[in-house]
Design an enzyme around this catalytic site. Structure first.
Site, PDB file in Angstrom:
ATOM      1  N   CYS A   1      16.796  -1.171   0.536  1.00  0.00           N
ATOM      2  CA  CYS A   1      16.248  -0.025   0.099  1.00  0.00           C
ATOM      3  C   CYS A   1      14.934  -1.201  -0.968  1.00  0.00           C
ATOM      4  O   CYS A   1      15.056  -1.704  -1.108  1.00  0.00           O
ATOM      5  CB  CYS A   1      16.466   1.314  -1.393  1.00  0.00           C
ATOM      6  SG  CYS A   1      16.038   2.230  -2.301  1.00  0.00           S
ATOM      7  N   LEU A   2      13.849  -0.118  -0.599  1.00  0.00           N
ATOM      8  CA  LEU A   2      12.884  -0.535  -1.455  1.00  0.00           C
ATOM      9  C   LEU A   2      12.584  -0.864  -2.514  1.00  0.00           C
ATOM     10  O   LEU A   2      11.509  -1.180  -3.264  1.00  0.00           O
ATOM     11  CB  LEU A   2      11.239   0.010  -0.748  1.00  0.00           C
ATOM     12  CG  LEU A   2      11.272   0.079   0.648  1.00  0.00           C
ATOM     13  CD1 LEU A   2       9.844   1.182   1.522  1.00  0.00           C
ATOM     14  CD2 LEU A   2      10.274  -1.699   0.992  1.00  0.00           C
TER      15      LEU A   2
ATOM     16  N   HIS B   1      17.179  10.304  -2.032  1.00  0.00           N
ATOM     17  CA  HIS B   1      16.789  10.055  -3.044  1.00  0.00           C
ATOM     18  C   HIS B   1      15.584  11.048  -3.139  1.00  0.00           C
ATOM     19  O   HIS B   1      15.878  11.466  -4.905  1.00  0.00           O
ATOM     20  CB  HIS B   1      15.329   9.550  -2.182  1.00  0.00           C
ATOM     21  CG  HIS B   1      15.361   7.516  -2.096  1.00  0.00           C
ATOM     22  ND1 HIS B   1      16.005   7.402  -3.007  1.00  0.00           N
ATOM     23  CD2 HIS B   1      15.266   6.476  -0.936  1.00  0.00           C
ATOM     24  CE1 HIS B   1      15.746   5.684  -2.714  1.00  0.00           C
ATOM     25  NE2 HIS B   1      15.709   5.606  -1.453  1.00  0.00           N
TER      26      HIS B   1
ATOM     27  N   HIS C   1      19.552   8.285   3.806  1.00  0.00           N
ATOM     28  CA  HIS C   1      19.350   7.488   2.645  1.00  0.00           C
ATOM     29  C   HIS C   1      18.586   8.601   1.849  1.00  0.00           C
ATOM     30  O   HIS C   1      18.422   8.075   0.685  1.00  0.00           O
ATOM     31  CB  HIS C   1      19.148   6.114   3.335  1.00  0.00           C
ATOM     32  CG  HIS C   1      18.494   5.487   2.323  1.00  0.00           C
ATOM     33  ND1 HIS C   1      19.566   4.479   2.228  1.00  0.00           N
ATOM     34  CD2 HIS C   1      17.167   5.554   1.554  1.00  0.00           C
ATOM     35  CE1 HIS C   1      17.825   3.311   1.196  1.00  0.00           C
ATOM     36  NE2 HIS C   1      17.705   4.248   0.685  1.00  0.00           N
ATOM     37  N   GLU C   2      17.303   8.995   3.111  1.00  0.00           N
ATOM     38  CA  GLU C   2      16.050   9.281   2.132  1.00  0.00           C
ATOM     39  C   GLU C   2      16.471  10.784   1.917  1.00  0.00           C
ATOM     40  O   GLU C   2      15.978  10.602  -0.102  1.00  0.00           O
ATOM     41  CB  GLU C   2      14.523   9.368   3.043  1.00  0.00           C
ATOM     42  CG  GLU C   2      15.064   8.154   3.579  1.00  0.00           C
ATOM     43  CD  GLU C   2      13.981   6.462   3.026  1.00  0.00           C
ATOM     44  OE1 GLU C   2      13.645   6.826   1.635  1.00  0.00           O
ATOM     45  OE2 GLU C   2      14.543   6.046   2.927  1.00  0.00           O
TER      46      GLU C   2
ATOM     47  N   GLN D   1      10.883   7.639  -5.029  1.00  0.00           N
ATOM     48  CA  GLN D   1      10.435   5.660  -5.151  1.00  0.00           C
ATOM     49  C   GLN D   1       8.622   6.045  -5.417  1.00  0.00           C
ATOM     50  O   GLN D   1       9.155   5.166  -5.846  1.00  0.00           O
ATOM     51  CB  GLN D   1      10.878   5.607  -3.959  1.00  0.00           C
ATOM     52  CG  GLN D   1      12.246   5.843  -3.465  1.00  0.00           C
ATOM     53  CD  GLN D   1      11.966   4.846  -1.556  1.00  0.00           C
ATOM     54  OE1 GLN D   1      12.551   5.627  -1.232  1.00  0.00           O
ATOM     55  NE2 GLN D   1      12.441   3.491  -2.540  1.00  0.00           N
TER      56      GLN D   1
ATOM     57  N   GLY E   1      11.729   3.454   5.540  1.00  0.00           N
ATOM     58  CA  GLY E   1      11.696   4.838   5.192  1.00  0.00           C
ATOM     59  C   GLY E   1      11.594   4.750   3.570  1.00  0.00           C
ATOM     60  O   GLY E   1      11.446   3.920   2.859  1.00  0.00           O
TER      61      GLY E   1
HETATM   62  C1  QAP Z   1      16.282   3.120   4.136  1.00  0.00           C
HETATM   63  O1  QAP Z   1      15.223   1.298   3.380  1.00  0.00           O
HETATM   64  C2  QAP Z   1      17.033   2.687   5.571  1.00  0.00           C
HETATM   65  O2  QAP Z   1      15.296  -5.577   0.041  1.00  0.00           O
HETATM   66  C3  QAP Z   1      14.555   2.441   4.235  1.00  0.00           C
HETATM   67  O3  QAP Z   1      13.204  -6.896  -0.062  1.00  0.00           O
HETATM   68  C4  QAP Z   1      17.351   0.801   5.321  1.00  0.00           C
HETATM   69  O4  QAP Z   1      13.149   0.381   4.108  1.00  0.00           O
HETATM   70  C5  QAP Z   1      18.129   2.705   6.050  1.00  0.00           C
HETATM   71  C6  QAP Z   1      13.135  -3.270   2.615  1.00  0.00           C
HETATM   72  C7  QAP Z   1      18.436   0.540   5.892  1.00  0.00           C
HETATM   73  C8  QAP Z   1      19.148   2.399   6.498  1.00  0.00           C
HETATM   74  C9  QAP Z   1      18.600   0.876   6.796  1.00  0.00           C
HETATM   75  C10 QAP Z   1      14.614  -3.298   1.883  1.00  0.00           C
HETATM   76  C11 QAP Z   1      12.183  -4.114   2.432  1.00  0.00           C
HETATM   77  C12 QAP Z   1      13.056  -2.043   2.743  1.00  0.00           C
HETATM   78  C13 QAP Z   1      14.505  -4.841   0.407  1.00  0.00           C
HETATM   79  C14 QAP Z   1      14.208   0.000   3.494  1.00  0.00           C
HETATM   80  C15 QAP Z   1      12.765  -5.342   0.544  1.00  0.00           C
HETATM   81  C16 QAP Z   1      11.717  -5.379   1.686  1.00  0.00           C
HETATM   82  C17 QAP Z   1      13.972  -0.895   3.008  1.00  0.00           C
HETATM   83 CO    CO Z   2      15.302   4.260  -0.275  1.00  0.00          CO
END
Ligand code: QAP
Ligand code: CO
Length: 169
Positions: free
Chosen positions: A91-92, A137, A133-134, A51, A46
């Site tokens: 989270c990215l 943001h 989550h999104e 972001q 997401g």
């Molecule tokens: C939100 O997050 C989410 O730490 C989206 O080093 C995540 O796509 C909602 C990511 C989990 C629910 C559960 C994170 C990539 C990606 C990192 C993501 C990383 C590389 C996170």
């Molecule tokens: Co995020």
């Protein structure tokens, strides 16, 4: 394609309240495509406008295993929510950190699609978590806000250190 730059915690721009998307036009859809590519390349499930320093109410996500179910949400609003679910979230914008967060397990939302039409959808489990989550943001909120202050401060310190190292090359 050059991926979009992703802002990282504690960048204050992540705290900006996003404004409604005024109109779905070709320029917006071009940004949407770049956001999808940036998300898939990361890889992530997401990504929200703020972001990538675009402060409008725009979300792209894909929680499918095969990464073949892109979902675009423009100006999403929560209609209903129920239940509770705890998920290890990342989270990215907070790279390298994953912590458990409790959210509603089922939600119903309204949003606008790429054709500018309003639709309603129900979501549960990981999709529901990811949408919440999104949507956070868009309000300038991050999953680290649900953690203890000590944990948040530690993540902040570690990320600032990494960001300084990266800036020095
Ligand atoms: C939100 O997050 C989410 O730490 C989206 O080093 C995540 O796509 C909602 C990511 C989990 C629910 C559960 C994170 C990539 C990606 C990192 C993501 C990383 C590389 C996170
Ligand atoms: Co995020």
């Amino acid at each position: 394609m050059e991926p979009l730059e992703i802002l990282e915690f504690p960048d204050p721009r992540l705290r900006t309240l996003a404004k409604p998307v005024p109109e779905v036009d070709g320029k917006l859809l071009a940004l949407v495509e770049r956001m999808f590519e940036t998300m898939y390349e990361a890889p992530g499930i997401g990504l929200a406008g703020p972001q990538v320093n675009f402060h409008q109410r725009l979300i792209v996500l894909d929680v499918s295993d095969k990464k073949d179910q892109p979902l675009l949400l423009i100006n999403p609003s929560l209609r209903e929510e129920s239940g509770e679910i705890e998920t290890l979230e990342g989270c990215l914008s907070v790279p390298g950190f994953y912590e458990p967060v409790t959210r509603s397990a089922q939600i119903q939302i309204d949003a606008i699609n790429r054709d500018g039409e309003t639709f309603t959808m129900e979501a549960s489990d990981l999709l529901a978590v990811c949408i919440q989550h999104e949507m956070d943001h868009l309000e300038g909120n991050l999953f680290v806000d649900y953690l203890s202050k000590a944990k948040r401060q530690l993540i902040r310190k570690k990320l600032l250190k990494l960001q300084k190292q990266q800036a020095q090359g």
